[in-house]
Design an enzyme around this catalytic site. Structure first.
Site, PDB file in Angstrom:
ATOM      1  CD  GLU A 131      -2.917  -1.183   2.299  1.00 29.47           C
ATOM      2  OE1 GLU A 131      -2.730  -0.462   3.292  1.00 29.47           O
ATOM      3  OE2 GLU A 131      -3.917  -1.896   2.158  1.00 29.47           O
ATOM      4  CG  HIS A 247      -8.735   6.285   2.177  1.00 29.90           C
ATOM      5  ND1 HIS A 247      -8.802   6.114   0.816  1.00 29.90           N
ATOM      6  CD2 HIS A 247      -8.071   5.217   2.652  1.00 29.90           C
ATOM      7  CE1 HIS A 247      -8.215   4.973   0.493  1.00 29.90           C
ATOM      8  NE2 HIS A 247      -7.750   4.414   1.600  1.00 29.90           N
ATOM      9  NE  ARG A 293      -4.108   5.430   3.495  1.00 30.33           N
ATOM     10  CZ  ARG A 293      -4.717   4.583   4.284  1.00 30.33           C
ATOM     11  NH1 ARG A 293      -5.233   4.990   5.416  1.00 30.33           N
ATOM     12  NH2 ARG A 293      -4.832   3.323   3.954  1.00 30.33           N
ATOM     13  CG  HIS A 354      -9.504   6.457   6.307  1.00 36.40           C
ATOM     14  ND1 HIS A 354     -10.528   5.538   6.261  1.00 36.40           N
ATOM     15  CD2 HIS A 354      -8.349   5.732   6.291  1.00 36.40           C
ATOM     16  CE1 HIS A 354     -10.012   4.311   6.218  1.00 36.40           C
ATOM     17  NE2 HIS A 354      -8.697   4.405   6.249  1.00 36.40           N
ATOM     18  NE  ARG A 389      -4.124   5.133   9.235  1.00 36.62           N
ATOM     19  CZ  ARG A 389      -4.884   4.181   8.691  1.00 36.62           C
ATOM     20  NH1 ARG A 389      -4.969   2.995   9.232  1.00 36.62           N
ATOM     21  NH2 ARG A 389      -5.585   4.440   7.605  1.00 36.62           N
TER      22      ARG A 389
HETATM   23  C1  LIG Z   1     -13.518   1.642   5.921  1.00 26.64           C
HETATM   24  C2  LIG Z   1     -12.273   1.500   6.759  1.00 26.64           C
HETATM   25  C3  LIG Z   1     -11.223   0.724   6.311  1.00 26.64           C
HETATM   26  C4  LIG Z   1     -10.043   0.594   7.081  1.00 26.64           C
HETATM   27  N1  LIG Z   1      -9.050  -0.234   6.645  1.00 26.64           N
HETATM   28  C5  LIG Z   1      -7.958  -0.421   7.435  1.00 26.64           C
HETATM   29  C6  LIG Z   1      -6.957  -1.356   7.071  1.00 26.64           C
HETATM   30  O1  LIG Z   1      -7.050  -2.032   6.058  1.00 26.64           O
HETATM   31  N2  LIG Z   1      -5.869  -1.494   7.900  1.00 26.64           N
HETATM   32  C7  LIG Z   1      -5.728  -0.765   9.052  1.00 26.64           C
HETATM   33  O2  LIG Z   1      -4.725  -0.921   9.750  1.00 26.64           O
HETATM   34  N3  LIG Z   1      -6.684   0.120   9.413  1.00 26.64           N
HETATM   35  C8  LIG Z   1      -7.799   0.291   8.651  1.00 26.64           C
HETATM   36  N4  LIG Z   1      -8.763   1.167   9.046  1.00 26.64           N
HETATM   37  C9  LIG Z   1      -8.632   1.838  10.344  1.00 26.64           C
HETATM   38  C10 LIG Z   1      -8.924   0.817  11.444  1.00 26.64           C
HETATM   39  O3  LIG Z   1     -10.006   0.016  11.060  1.00 26.64           O
HETATM   40  C11 LIG Z   1      -9.250   1.513  12.758  1.00 26.64           C
HETATM   41  O4  LIG Z   1      -8.301   2.482  13.053  1.00 26.64           O
HETATM   42  C12 LIG Z   1      -9.280   0.493  13.895  1.00 26.64           C
HETATM   43  O5  LIG Z   1     -10.112  -0.580  13.572  1.00 26.64           O
HETATM   44  C13 LIG Z   1      -9.748   1.149  15.181  1.00 26.64           C
HETATM   45  O6  LIG Z   1      -9.940   0.128  16.133  1.00 26.64           O
HETATM   46  P1  LIG Z   1     -10.446   0.528  17.596  1.00 26.64           P
HETATM   47  O7  LIG Z   1     -10.635  -0.754  18.318  1.00 26.64           O
HETATM   48  O8  LIG Z   1      -9.558   1.556  18.153  1.00 26.64           O
HETATM   49  O9  LIG Z   1     -11.857   1.240  17.332  1.00 26.64           O
HETATM   50  P2  LIG Z   1     -13.187   0.669  16.654  1.00 26.64           P
HETATM   51  O10 LIG Z   1     -12.933  -0.574  15.915  1.00 26.64           O
HETATM   52  O11 LIG Z   1     -13.818   1.790  15.910  1.00 26.64           O
HETATM   53  O12 LIG Z   1     -14.100   0.307  17.899  1.00 26.64           O
HETATM   54  C14 LIG Z   1     -14.651   1.323  18.703  1.00 26.64           C
HETATM   55  C15 LIG Z   1     -15.636   0.699  19.666  1.00 26.64           C
HETATM   56  O13 LIG Z   1     -15.998   1.676  20.630  1.00 26.64           O
HETATM   57  C16 LIG Z   1     -17.389   1.674  20.810  1.00 26.64           C
HETATM   58  N5  LIG Z   1     -17.794   3.006  21.286  1.00 26.64           N
HETATM   59  C17 LIG Z   1     -17.531   4.222  20.764  1.00 26.64           C
HETATM   60  N6  LIG Z   1     -18.077   5.198  21.510  1.00 26.64           N
HETATM   61  C18 LIG Z   1     -18.702   4.585  22.549  1.00 26.64           C
HETATM   62  C19 LIG Z   1     -19.461   5.040  23.649  1.00 26.64           C
HETATM   63  N7  LIG Z   1     -19.738   6.346  23.875  1.00 26.64           N
HETATM   64  N8  LIG Z   1     -19.953   4.117  24.514  1.00 26.64           N
HETATM   65  C20 LIG Z   1     -19.737   2.792  24.320  1.00 26.64           C
HETATM   66  N9  LIG Z   1     -19.045   2.307  23.282  1.00 26.64           N
HETATM   67  C21 LIG Z   1     -18.533   3.193  22.411  1.00 26.64           C
HETATM   68  C22 LIG Z   1     -17.949   1.289  19.461  1.00 26.64           C
HETATM   69  O14 LIG Z   1     -19.247   0.776  19.607  1.00 26.64           O
HETATM   70  C23 LIG Z   1     -16.935   0.233  19.037  1.00 26.64           C
HETATM   71  O15 LIG Z   1     -17.270  -1.002  19.623  1.00 26.64           O
HETATM   72  C24 LIG Z   1      -9.941   1.295   8.298  1.00 26.64           C
HETATM   73  C25 LIG Z   1     -10.998   2.090   8.744  1.00 26.64           C
HETATM   74  C26 LIG Z   1     -12.160   2.186   7.998  1.00 26.64           C
HETATM   75  C27 LIG Z   1     -13.290   3.022   8.510  1.00 26.64           C
END
Ligand SMILES: Cc1cc2nc3c(=O)[nH]c(=O)nc-3n(C[C@H](O)[C@H](O)[C@H](O)COP(=O)(O)OP(=O)(O)OC[C@H]3O[C@@H](n4cnc5c(N)ncnc54)[C@H](O)[C@@H]3O)c2cc1C
Length: 555
Positions: A131, A247, A293, A354, A389
């Site tokens: 990538e 993105h 990006r 993104h 990032r």
């Molecule tokens: C379309 C897309 C494609 C991506 N592709 C990639 C990729 O290929 N590779 C990569 O490294 N990264 C990628 N990313 C980025 C990556 O997915 C995220 O940065 C990562 O998954 C974040 O993980 P997290 O556990 O921190 O948060 P999340 O996975 O967003 O989880 C957050 C959690 O917090 C909960 N939450 C939020 N607010 C509250 C609240 N007030 N009360 C209770 N619960 C709450 C939500 O319900 C959820 O369960 C992508 C992102 C997107 C949107």
């Protein structure tokens, strides 16, 4: 700059005698990859509660497409992955953090495989994608372009084997509970039980990002910056809030969802072309479509202005159509819904918000500045990403910091509670003061929350987007401060209102950061300050109660 209106410490008023109380050793807010990885790291003798405002199927982690970066090819080197991450980060990465995370990546990927993740393979070996910004093929992926779905399936199944874990879906975290500046758990709400105090010996924030603050975004509806706002109200240090990564290639079809078209499509050889079919990236960067990006997003913005067109196009028509459809089945299906053939047609795209680079400041174990509170994943600023990032480093960060935060929180509890299962002492929390009313007659129920939310997202897109100027940022701040004055003091009864209050709080922190950073660096492009300045090789860090942010200079 006019004084910012400081909202109340808690979004709602509560009386401890009228709200039910629950107890857990470790409370994890968020059920994405970072939160669940943290849960898997907690000692099995301790109780763990994971709270998510929707369900385990609705996080950004589930939506991740391209994959996870890690040095697994014998031809690749840790130094290469480190160098690529530092280059993308434009002088703001912490070298020690980058080095440690990169070295941990192969082990974390192997762990996912051991838990049942089926990454794509070719000829019996992991198939590695490449990538933007990566000098080697080093991205493991699954189900073609649905890596998040497969990784989360395996991690959720693994989490379900834990006897010490309870998951509370549809439960919104309103605020962190603090007593004498120590985090003691959280106040949560769900439609069945209303408000509940969840008292915890340690709390881990893993609430993800804030892409929903922008009209054009790749993020799921839940990415509204809640975790950053509630950490801010509780007094945590937040930093680098001006760095929102856009993105470059988000599908742009009127009426269609803003689906991200993974960077891996460009890695596979797709070209970016303007409305006349002219390939334009080589004019902006020698790395062409695989430039980082921020460079690609900015180039697209310039071309959109130049051609007076609302988007540019991805063109894959010179690639083998069967390979394209096999490698990107999810994206081919989405395009198909709009009558477009990913392998043959030009696909309309434009940038969208993104990934939130800034967030709650954490140390190498995921400790925040508030004792008792840890954080992991996109809600944090760990020092890994710097000012930009590198693609596929964020799932990796969630795995590494989720595991570290879970282990460290668990170790602290065990060190402090000689007898596991010892009774919990509830701190003498006082009745929260009634939420202030400004007396201008705007009852909460009279506000059109959807209208304010849409207006906020438009303002952020127009003035705090890919390209910023001091003037447009000042205009955005004045507008958002105006909304804060009458929305933050209100008391709302459900997540729609609390989420909007959180979005406003985070928006003004982002705008303030973008105004203060009077230079261009990484994803923060100031058209009126196009130079990168050594004087700004620093994080902008801020804490509620301080009148001004402070600078954390890098050595
Ligand atoms: C379309 C897309 C494609 C991506 N592709 C990639 C990729 O290929 N590779 C990569 O490294 N990264 C990628 N990313 C980025 C990556 O997915 C995220 O940065 C990562 O998954 C974040 O993980 P997290 O556990 O921190 O948060 P999340 O996975 O967003 O989880 C957050 C959690 O917090 C909960 N939450 C939020 N607010 C509250 C609240 N007030 N009360 C209770 N619960 C709450 C939500 O319900 C959820 O369960 C992508 C992102 C997107 C949107």
């Amino acid at each position: 700059m006019s004084q910012s209106f400081e909202g109340p410490r808690y979004l709602v008023s509560f009386g401890p005698k009228r709200v039910p109380h629950c107890f857990t050793d470790v409370l994890i807010l968020g059920g994405g990859l970072a939160g669940l990885r943290a849960a898997l790291a907690v000692d099995p003798r301790l109780s763990v509660t994971v709270v998510t405002k929707d369900d385990l199927q609705s996080s950004s982690s589930q939506w991740a497409q391209g994959g996870i970066a890690g040095v697994v090819d014998p031809e690749d080197r840790f130094d290469n992955h480190v160098a690529d991450t530092l280059t993308a980060g434009c002088g703001l990465c912490h070298g020690d953090v980058v080095d440690a995370v990169v070295r941990e990546a192969p082990g974390r990927i192997a762990e996912l495989i051991a838990w049942g993740t089926r990454f794509d393979e070719r000829d019996g070996a992991l198939e590695l994608g490449r990538e933007g910004g990566h000098s080697h093929h080093r991205i493991v992926h699954a189900l073609g372009d649905a890596t998040g779905r497969e990784v989360m399936r395996a991690v959720i199944e693994q989490a379900r084997t834990l006897d010490n874990l309870s998951v509370w879906p549809d439960t919104f975290t309103i605020d962190l509970l603090t007593h004498e500046s120590v985090c003691r758990g959280a106040l949560v709400w769900n439609p069945k039980h209303g408000k509940t105090f969840v008292w915890a010996r340690r709390t881990i924030l893993a609430t993800g990002g804030a892409g929903q603050l922008y009209r054009e975004s790749t993020n799921p509806p839940g990415s509204s910056g809640d975790g950053m706002a509630l950490a801010w109200r509780a007094g945590a240090v937040l930093r680098d809030m001006e760095f929102m990564q856009f993105h470059p290639t988000v599908l742009y079809i009127a009426g269609g969802a803003r689906s991200l078209i993974t960077e891996a499509v460009r890695g596979a050889g797709a070209h970016l072309v303007d409305r006349d079919g002219r390939r334009f990236m080589p004019e902006f960067d020698s790395r062409g479509e695989l430039a980082p990006r921020d460079v690609v997003s900015r180039a697209i913005t310039v071309v959109m202005h130049r051609t007076h067109h609302a988007n540019v196009f991805l063109d894959l028509s010179h690639l083998d159509p069967d390979t394209v459809r096999r490698r990107f089945p999810g994206m081919a299906a989405i395009c198909g819904k709009f009558g477009l053939d990913l392998a043959r047609d030009r696909i309309p795209v434009r940038p969208g918000a993104h990934y939130m680079i800034g967030g709650v400041s954490v140390d190498s174990a995921g400790r925040t500045s508030i004792p008792g509170l840890f954080a992991a994943g996109e809600v944090t600023s760990s020092g890994l990403h710097g000012a930009n990032r590198l693609a596929s480093n964020s799932l990796l960060e969630g795995l590494v910091y989720g595991a570290r935060a879970g282990e460290a929180a668990s170790a602290e509890v065990l060190a402090e509670v000689p007898q596991v299962g010892e009774e919990f002492r509830v701190p003498p929390i006082e009745e929260s003061p009634a939420v202030v009313d400004q007396g201008n007659g705007t009852d909460a129920s009279m506000l059109d929350l959807a209208d304010i939310r849409n207006s906020l997202r438009s303002v952020m897109w127009r003035h705090v987007g890919v390209e910023r100027t001091g003037e447009s940022l000042a205009e955005a701040l004045a507008t958002v401060e105006g909304w804060c004055r009458y929305v933050l003091p209100r008391q709302f009864a459900d997540p729609q209102g609390w989420q909007l209050q959180n979005m406003l709080e985070v928006a003004r922190l982002m705008i303030r950061g973008a105004i203060d950073r009077a230079e261009t660096r990484g994803v923060h492009f100031r058209a009126d300050r196009p130079e990168t300045s050594d004087a700004w090789r620093a994080h902008i860090a801020w804490q509620r109660g301080e009148s001004m942010p402070h600078l954390e200079r890098l050595a």
